[in-house]
Scaffold this motif. Sequence first.
Motif: not given
Length: 491
Positions: A38-52, A299-306
Amino acid sequence: MDSLSFTQIPLTTRSPGQYVEFDFSKMRNGLPGRPYRVLCIGLGTFPSDLDRPVRVDSADHAKAIFGQGSMLTGMCAVFNDQINSRDIQLWGMPLGEPATGDPTAATGTFVFTGTATKAGIIALMVEQQRIQVSVAVGMTAAQTAAAVSAKINTYLDLSCTAGVSTATVTVTSRHKGTAGNSIYLAKNYDPGDRVPIGLTCEVTAMSGGTGDPVAATKLALLGDQAFDAILHFWTDATNIAAVEAFAADRAIATKRNYCWSLTHKTDSYSTLTTFAASRNSAFAPIVAMKGTPWPSWKVAAAVGGACANSIANDPATPLCDLVIKGMLPPKDNDRFSGTERELLLQAGLATLDVNDAGKVYIQLLVTTYKTNEAGYADDGLYLLTRLTTLFYISWAQQVLIAETYPRYKLGDDGGNYLPSAKVATPSQIRATLAAQAVDFGKAGLIENVAAYIDALVVTRDATDRDRVNSFQRPDLINGFLKFASMIQPLA
């Protein structure tokens, strides 16, 4: 050729000895299992790890690699709360804010007035986090605002921060973009909460967040990496259409990289039904709510997880009555009525409800699929489980053929082939598929197995002699979703 055929022991060897090779291709019993990615896609705060995509082992691991208080860290935390299956692998793909388009962060306010004439407690809610501040007699609005702002900022896992100016507390999303508009601000969430006498508090909901990463661009970065489910934060029509197209494209026969996606949208009943009318996808369910203390991405992540937890164990089990762990119920005025939920389901939007114990649960996970390619009404894929069952059947057959006939030759029926000659024939392949169909039936994935086997066709292609063609018509198992009864009592 009368001698046996070996893959490791050459017939020409002259060295004396006893040689034994193993063929493990017949050892599997029953249906194959697999890790559910399962892949969660969301905004992060560490620029070096973006988009992968990055494998996530725990909520603390997510915090370390995506940043404390980031959207993606919150998604991973609530997802993990729903999981009890060891077969599920969680991955996270952190995105940055758009570099163009002048994106803005959502803001909301708590505005205080007056002076407390009686001691008490200010009880606020920020993104489902209860914020309590003690108020003493004589405490002014400005002092109260300063205390509230300081208290909010002690909760570092929140996806927002607070600042104060005179008697106004301004809450600002950590991320720029529209998603921040769904951060929940409220006062007196619990029935017994009251603003201390002498003070007033007015709440202005979060708004003003603009600009989002482009879904089509970010999804293209995944290449051929396989994920069974993609949980994301996009809620606008353009980006959702891109997610739908991405998932549908992965299901074509030459790719077989099956996945489904899920997001959550909070809005009024009329806006949601209008939005649903523009959607028609079996691959991308949308969960609809009027209001919720959690932001949309959680909500998306929790419902998707269930849902993923259920599908990984059995892809055909109905996705209903699943409690969402850790999710507080919306206030009464933020809930849809039973009639509205029924109409939302008919419109193709998945719904949540609250049980008598105050637990939020999935009422039914439906897809937005309503019409076929010809434009006619079609309910064949309105349940996500029909798609996930087909995904599993297709994958299990691929595993079966690959494991049963590795590097085999292909011959017509009727040939006098030695077992060790590794020659597959259409009738052998048909028998292999028929035996697996019995396992599908025992597992409760299909019904009417005998009819399925009778209709099963396996032939050698007339033009491409290296190819076998198969026609199958499985009768997918159905969910026990409704029970209807008439009771006619006698006096």
